[in-house]
Design a protein around this motif. Structure first.
Motif, PDB file in Angstrom:
ATOM      1  N   ASN A 154       0.868  -1.174   0.000  1.00 13.12           N
ATOM      2  CA  ASN A 154       0.000   0.000   0.000  1.00 13.12           C
ATOM      3  C   ASN A 154       0.904   1.223   0.000  1.00 13.12           C
ATOM      4  O   ASN A 154       1.508   1.549   1.008  1.00 13.12           O
ATOM      5  CB  ASN A 154      -0.898  -0.031   1.247  1.00 13.12           C
ATOM      6  CG  ASN A 154      -1.670   1.257   1.464  1.00 13.12           C
ATOM      7  OD1 ASN A 154      -1.179   2.167   2.121  1.00 13.12           O
ATOM      8  ND2 ASN A 154      -2.870   1.336   0.925  1.00 13.12           N
ATOM      9  N   SER A 156       1.137   5.163  -0.628  1.00 18.47           N
ATOM     10  CA  SER A 156       0.369   6.406  -0.741  1.00 18.47           C
ATOM     11  C   SER A 156       1.287   7.547  -1.156  1.00 18.47           C
ATOM     12  O   SER A 156       2.304   7.792  -0.503  1.00 18.47           O
ATOM     13  CB  SER A 156      -0.300   6.749   0.596  1.00 18.47           C
ATOM     14  OG  SER A 156      -1.189   5.724   0.983  1.00 18.47           O
ATOM     15  N   ARG A 233      -3.949  12.962  -3.406  1.00 14.13           N
ATOM     16  CA  ARG A 233      -3.405  11.697  -2.915  1.00 14.13           C
ATOM     17  C   ARG A 233      -3.663  10.602  -3.937  1.00 14.13           C
ATOM     18  O   ARG A 233      -4.785  10.463  -4.428  1.00 14.13           O
ATOM     19  CB  ARG A 233      -4.075  11.323  -1.592  1.00 14.13           C
ATOM     20  CG  ARG A 233      -3.563  10.037  -0.958  1.00 14.13           C
ATOM     21  CD  ARG A 233      -4.445   9.645   0.212  1.00 14.13           C
ATOM     22  NE  ARG A 233      -3.883   8.551   0.990  1.00 14.13           N
ATOM     23  CZ  ARG A 233      -4.606   7.697   1.719  1.00 14.13           C
ATOM     24  NH1 ARG A 233      -5.921   7.824   1.751  1.00 14.13           N
ATOM     25  NH2 ARG A 233      -4.037   6.741   2.417  1.00 14.13           N
ATOM     26  N   VAL A 235      -3.009   6.451  -4.205  1.00  8.88           N
ATOM     27  CA  VAL A 235      -2.570   5.239  -3.520  1.00  8.88           C
ATOM     28  C   VAL A 235      -2.472   4.114  -4.543  1.00  8.88           C
ATOM     29  O   VAL A 235      -3.390   3.923  -5.353  1.00  8.88           O
ATOM     30  CB  VAL A 235      -3.553   4.840  -2.405  1.00  8.88           C
ATOM     31  CG1 VAL A 235      -3.024   3.628  -1.632  1.00  8.88           C
ATOM     32  CG2 VAL A 235      -3.792   6.003  -1.460  1.00  8.88           C
TER      33      VAL A 235
END
Length: 440
Positions: A154, A156, A233, A235
């Protein structure tokens, strides 16, 4: 004469038999497969051919090789991955984020490793964050493990200029969530765009996730936007196919809560024509001869150009149309009546798949409000003479029957009117959308 397909090679038939045993449950997760020598003996072939067949299943991700112990059916306990959890409320415990909380609730042991980097973004991240060449990003990289096995990554990405000096720069979990930190910095995300791609992993992804051969991954890109439409953002989640089930939960919005009415534009002509055709077909199926002729596109186009044609949309999809103008049809209304202060309703159509929601009633109330806005006292219409059910519908909606006029070559002529101030007050609220910019 049918031509038979090409015979499959022996190693493929070996793989086929074992695959069926796995998929049907004869061989269960964790079970040991026959040895290479045992397979070779069963099929009266060489050991190398047996190895070829086993490699097919390894590459498909169905079995793993654990030398010198042998080959085993891969154990799968997939994690349920919910992209819609992005904006879910954070847990209160500072030690636990959404991922850790979910795994704890499922009785599994979870952990994660976080590292922070400032770097030049990849092209896909740069495009999604709309960054200029040379702009840097802060990346919070995570490898998330379940029961000691790396389950997903993950990563970001945030524009460095937005988050420099904030908690996002620290290599620790943020108990209240990076989304909250962004909101505190003035960049609250109100919308997210999800993109999902399925492919084979890159060498770096295979290394981070300790993937064996034949394991595809789903790549979930999620970009968050502010109310002003600024991306803040992105991700990148990499999800091995043998460890995840991607689950989306969708709620169908209530049509009556998503209705808006707007003026039709030039390129809406076919939308109005299609709504007309939809209604005409429905009437014909019920033996009603109303509107059983091609719509007069020139008249519809003229109404659109004059701003008299309106479209009702539910979440952007057209579900109804109405035309209102101040021109009395002199075939039906007398000269003295034409001088009255009245607004006239034409071509009111509601799609049948939204019937029963009283959209027609709401449209007539809206037309009355439009009449008042234009300084008119009356709302009028002419209905098909032979459609008794439609005439009763208008009576039920506060219209008084003025008279019925028969004109050669005209099927309409049942005249109705009601005060512009009349409100039945039944049906959804129709919110008026502002006029669209030309060319949009």
């Amino acid at each position: 004469m049918a031509v038979s397909g090409r015979a499959r090679a022996l190693y493929q038939r070996i793989a086929d038999k074992l695959r069926v045993q796995i998929t049907e449950g004869t061989l269960r997760p964790g079970d040991r497969l026959p040895t290479e020598a045992e397979i070779a003996a069963e099929w009266e072939t060489t050991r190398s051919t047996a190895v070829q067949g086993l490699k097919v299943l390894v590459n498909e991700g169905l079995i793993i090789s654990d030398r010198p112990r042998g080959y085993f059916v891969r154990s799968r306990r997939p994690m349920v991955y919910r992209p819609q959890g992005e904006f879910r409320k954070r847990p209160l415990s500072p030690e636990m984020d959404l991922f850790l909380t979910q795994m704890s609730e499922e009785g599994r042991e979870a952990s994660q490793r976080i590292e922070i980097k400032v770097e030049s973004p990849s092209q896909q991240v740069r495009e999604r964050l709309q960054l200029q060449e040379g702009e840097l990003v802060v990346v919070r990289r995570r490898v998330r493990s379940v029961d000691g096995v790396p389950y997903n990554t993950n990563d970001s990405h945030f524009p460095l200029a937005l988050v420099q000096g904030s908690e996002i720069m620290n290599p620790d979990d943020i108990a209240r969530g990076a989304n909250v930190v962004l909101a505190e910095l003035g960049y609250e995300q109100v919308r997210a765009l999800d993109e999902i791609q399925v492919r084979m992993p890159t060498p770096d992804e295979a290394d981070r996730l300790q993937l064996g051969p034949g394991t595809p991954v789903a790549v979930h890109l999620c970009t968050g936007f502010t109310k002003a439409g600024r991306p803040v953002r992105t991700v990148v989640n990499v999800l091995p196919g043998d460890r995840h089930v991607i689950t989306y939960e969708r709620l169908r919005p209530r049509v009556e809560e998503a209705l808006a009415i707007r003026q039709a534009k030039v390129d809406d002509l076919h939308t109005v024509v299609d709504l007309w055709g939809h209604a005409a077909s429905w009437l014909q199926e019920r033996g009603i001869d109303q509107w059983q002729y091609p719509p007069r596109e020139d008249r519809i186009a003229a109404n659109i150009a004059a701003g008299e044609c309106w479209i009702v949309e539910a979440d952007g999809a057209p579900v109804a149309t109405i035309t209102v103008d101040e021109h009395a049809d002199l075939d039906f209304w007398s000269s003295s009546e034409a001088a009255d202060s009245a607004l006239y309703v034409h071509r009111m159509v509601v799609r049948r798949d939204v019937a029963g929601m009283s959209i027609g009633s709401a449209l007539l109330d809206w037309a009355g409000e439009e009449a008042l806005r234009q300084g008119k006292d009356l709302l009028r219409l002419d209905a098909w003479r032979t459609n008794g059910a439609l005439q009763q519908y208008y009576r039920d909606h506060g219209f008084a029957h003025v008279r019925t006029v028969e004109v050669a070559d005209r099927h309409s002529g049942a005249l109705f009117q009601r005060p512009a101030t009349y409100r039945r007050g039944i049906g959804p609220e129709l919110k008026t959308s502002p006029p669209a910019l030309e060319g949009k």
